[in-house]
Every structure is written in C-alpha cells, then in structure tokens.
Design a protein around this motif. Structure first.
Motif, PDB file in Angstrom:
ATOM      1  N   UNK A  31      -9.616  26.065  47.484  1.00 13.72           N
ATOM      2  CA  UNK A  31      -9.005  24.869  48.063  1.00 13.72           C
ATOM      3  C   UNK A  31      -7.894  24.296  47.179  1.00 13.72           C
ATOM      4  N   UNK A  32      -8.133  24.137  45.882  1.00 12.70           N
ATOM      5  CA  UNK A  32      -7.105  23.598  44.989  1.00 12.70           C
ATOM      6  C   UNK A  32      -5.853  24.457  44.982  1.00 12.70           C
ATOM      7  N   UNK A  33      -6.022  25.757  44.941  1.00 12.86           N
ATOM      8  CA  UNK A  33      -4.881  26.676  44.986  1.00 12.86           C
ATOM      9  C   UNK A  33      -4.159  26.633  46.315  1.00 12.86           C
ATOM     10  N   UNK A  34      -4.894  26.337  47.369  1.00 14.40           N
ATOM     11  CA  UNK A  34      -4.282  26.227  48.692  1.00 14.40           C
ATOM     12  C   UNK A  34      -3.232  25.121  48.715  1.00 14.40           C
ATOM     13  N   UNK A  35      -3.580  23.968  48.159  1.00 18.61           N
ATOM     14  CA  UNK A  35      -2.628  22.861  48.167  1.00 18.61           C
ATOM     15  C   UNK A  35      -1.408  23.165  47.295  1.00 18.61           C
ATOM     16  N   UNK A  36      -1.594  23.899  46.207  1.00 21.86           N
ATOM     17  CA  UNK A  36      -0.452  24.354  45.414  1.00 21.86           C
ATOM     18  C   UNK A  36       0.406  25.323  46.230  1.00 21.86           C
ATOM     19  N   UNK A  37      -0.258  26.196  46.991  1.00 27.69           N
ATOM     20  CA  UNK A  37       0.432  27.187  47.820  1.00 27.69           C
ATOM     21  C   UNK A  37       1.283  26.518  48.888  1.00 27.69           C
ATOM     22  N   UNK A  38       0.731  25.500  49.588  1.00 28.29           N
ATOM     23  CA  UNK A  38       1.551  24.866  50.622  1.00 28.29           C
ATOM     24  C   UNK A  38       2.676  24.041  49.994  1.00 28.29           C
ATOM     25  N   UNK A  39       2.409  23.400  48.850  1.00 34.36           N
ATOM     26  CA  UNK A  39       3.462  22.622  48.192  1.00 34.36           C
ATOM     27  C   UNK A  39       4.609  23.502  47.715  1.00 34.36           C
ATOM     28  N   UNK A  40       4.322  24.751  47.355  1.00 31.76           N
ATOM     29  CA  UNK A  40       5.354  25.665  46.852  1.00 31.76           C
ATOM     30  C   UNK A  40       6.405  25.977  47.911  1.00 31.76           C
ATOM     31  N   UNK A  41       5.996  26.088  49.175  1.00 28.11           N
ATOM     32  CA  UNK A  41       6.933  26.403  50.251  1.00 28.11           C
ATOM     33  C   UNK A  41       6.315  25.998  51.588  1.00 28.11           C
ATOM     34  N   UNK A  42       6.259  24.690  51.868  1.00 29.91           N
ATOM     35  CA  UNK A  42       5.559  24.240  53.077  1.00 29.91           C
ATOM     36  C   UNK A  42       6.134  24.791  54.378  1.00 29.91           C
ATOM     37  N   UNK A  43       7.430  24.890  54.484  1.00 27.61           N
ATOM     38  CA  UNK A  43       8.021  25.355  55.744  1.00 27.61           C
ATOM     39  C   UNK A  43       7.561  26.775  56.052  1.00 27.61           C
ATOM     40  N   UNK A  44       7.657  27.654  55.075  1.00 25.19           N
ATOM     41  CA  UNK A  44       7.270  29.044  55.293  1.00 25.19           C
ATOM     42  C   UNK A  44       5.754  29.211  55.352  1.00 25.19           C
ATOM     43  N   UNK A  45       5.039  28.634  54.392  1.00 24.50           N
ATOM     44  CA  UNK A  45       3.602  28.861  54.300  1.00 24.50           C
ATOM     45  C   UNK A  45       2.819  28.193  55.424  1.00 24.50           C
ATOM     46  N   UNK A  46       3.328  27.117  55.958  1.00 25.76           N
ATOM     47  CA  UNK A  46       2.656  26.444  57.072  1.00 25.76           C
ATOM     48  C   UNK A  46       3.283  26.780  58.426  1.00 25.76           C
ATOM     49  N   UNK A  47       4.310  27.627  58.436  1.00 29.18           N
ATOM     50  CA  UNK A  47       4.946  27.983  59.700  1.00 29.18           C
ATOM     51  C   UNK A  47       5.519  26.778  60.420  1.00 29.18           C
ATOM     52  N   UNK A  48       6.241  25.945  59.687  1.00 31.56           N
ATOM     53  CA  UNK A  48       6.728  24.673  60.236  1.00 31.56           C
ATOM     54  C   UNK A  48       8.019  24.784  61.050  1.00 31.56           C
ATOM     55  N   UNK A  49       8.517  25.965  61.294  1.00 28.92           N
ATOM     56  CA  UNK A  49       9.774  26.111  62.031  1.00 28.92           C
ATOM     57  C   UNK A  49       9.739  25.431  63.400  1.00 28.92           C
ATOM     58  N   UNK A  50       8.654  25.575  64.191  1.00 27.17           N
ATOM     59  CA  UNK A  50       8.621  24.854  65.480  1.00 27.17           C
ATOM     60  C   UNK A  50       8.679  23.341  65.299  1.00 27.17           C
ATOM     61  N   UNK A  51       8.014  22.828  64.289  1.00 23.62           N
ATOM     62  CA  UNK A  51       8.037  21.389  64.013  1.00 23.62           C
ATOM     63  C   UNK A  51       9.450  20.943  63.666  1.00 23.62           C
ATOM     64  N   UNK A  52      10.113  21.683  62.806  1.00 24.10           N
ATOM     65  CA  UNK A  52      11.479  21.325  62.421  1.00 24.10           C
ATOM     66  C   UNK A  52      12.424  21.379  63.619  1.00 24.10           C
ATOM     67  N   UNK A  53      12.242  22.382  64.478  1.00 23.89           N
ATOM     68  CA  UNK A  53      13.072  22.481  65.679  1.00 23.89           C
ATOM     69  C   UNK A  53      12.858  21.275  66.594  1.00 23.89           C
TER      70      UNK A  53
END
Length: 177
Positions: free
Chosen positions: A104-126
C-alpha cells in the motif's frame, strides 16, 4: 465523513486500517483516484459497500476473492485491491487482474510518480478539457466501452453517479462472459 464502522476496521489489513484511521478516505487528482472510507453514507464512498455490497467485485469477478480488499478506484471505476498485502488492479470491464508488485505505501508513491499514466487519467483530462469536472461521487463513463473494437473510432465521455457506473461495469462484464 465520520468513521462509523469500527468493526470493519478490525477486519482490514493493518496498512489500510491505519490509513483510514488517519483520513477516512479521499478523492485525489480531481477524481483520478478515490480511496474508500469506513462509513455508511455516502454509499459511493463506503468501503463496506465496495467490499461486501451487491456490486462487490468478488461477487461478480471470478479472479477476485472475498478476502481481497477493494480500497480504491480510478476515474473509470476500475478497482485497486489489497491481496495478501500486495496491490492488484482489476479492469472492471474485462475482469483482468494486474499485480502491481507494491504494498500500500509503495502504491501511493507509484501513483504520485506519474498519476496521469499510472491511474489512466486521460479520459478524466479529456472530460475536464471539454469543460466538465466530475463532482465527488461521480465516475467517468465512456461510450462505446473501451474494451470494444468500436471504441477505436472514438468515445463520448460523461460524468455519472459512481454507483450507477459500478453497476454498469458489472453488467457489462457479465454480458461478455
């Protein structure tokens, strides 16, 4: 909301229970990530609803066990779960599971490192570029679904109620079985 289900906390792995004792869930990145909370209301925010409710992943996806704890979701409603202390990602349309190889702790580091790519945020940004920012309690719906060949020609996006989106994802997955 207030932490309303102490008994649920005792059922959770220590890592997620400790986090939820500090902050009872949250929405981050304008809806790019939602961490469920220990509460009854609102239902869209309820870890109990996500884990043990009617739309709980273990009830509809054979790759998910009742012991897998859904602790969050991305902007499309695809879930992140804890399995034996490790984070897995469930594509709620196809039922495919990806082991992320982090706790879990590493997960939050992982999303913070590149939230757009790691969380698939492209639809949200669009959707935000189109002038629509989802409210808390909303997820993004696309038509046609991304798992279909037709989506290659483009999709239309909308912000809809999270519970409605989760229900749709379950029905879509089940119709593809």
């Amino acid at each position: 909301p207030a932490l309303t289900d102490e008994s649920l906390l005792t059922e959770l792995p220590y890592s997620i229970a400790a986090l939820l004792r500090q902050i009872n869930g949250f929405v981050q990145f304008y809806g790019g990530f939602h961490c469920f909370g220990v509460c009854e209301q609102p239902r869209w925010h309820s870890l109990h609803e996500a884990w043990q409710g009617e739309q709980a992943a273990h009830r509809h996806y054979e790759s998910i066990d009742p012991s897998d704890v859904p602790f969050g979701e991305d902007c499309l409603g695809f879930q992140f779960l804890l399995r034996s202390g490790q984070v897995i990602y469930l594509d709620m349309q196809t039922g495919e599971v990806e082991e992320l190889g982090v706790e879990l702790g590493g997960f939050f580091d992982w999303i913070d490192a590149n939230p757009v790519e790691n969380l698939g945020m492209q639809p949200l940004l669009q959707l935000i570029q189109e002038g629509v920012t989802p409210e808390p309690g909303q997820l993004i719906s696309e038509y046609p679904p991304f798992c279909t060949a037709e989506s290659g020609n483009g999709v239309s996006l909308a912000a809809i109620a999270a519970l409605e989106r989760r229900s749709f994802l379950v029905r879509l997955h089940e119709s593809m079985q």
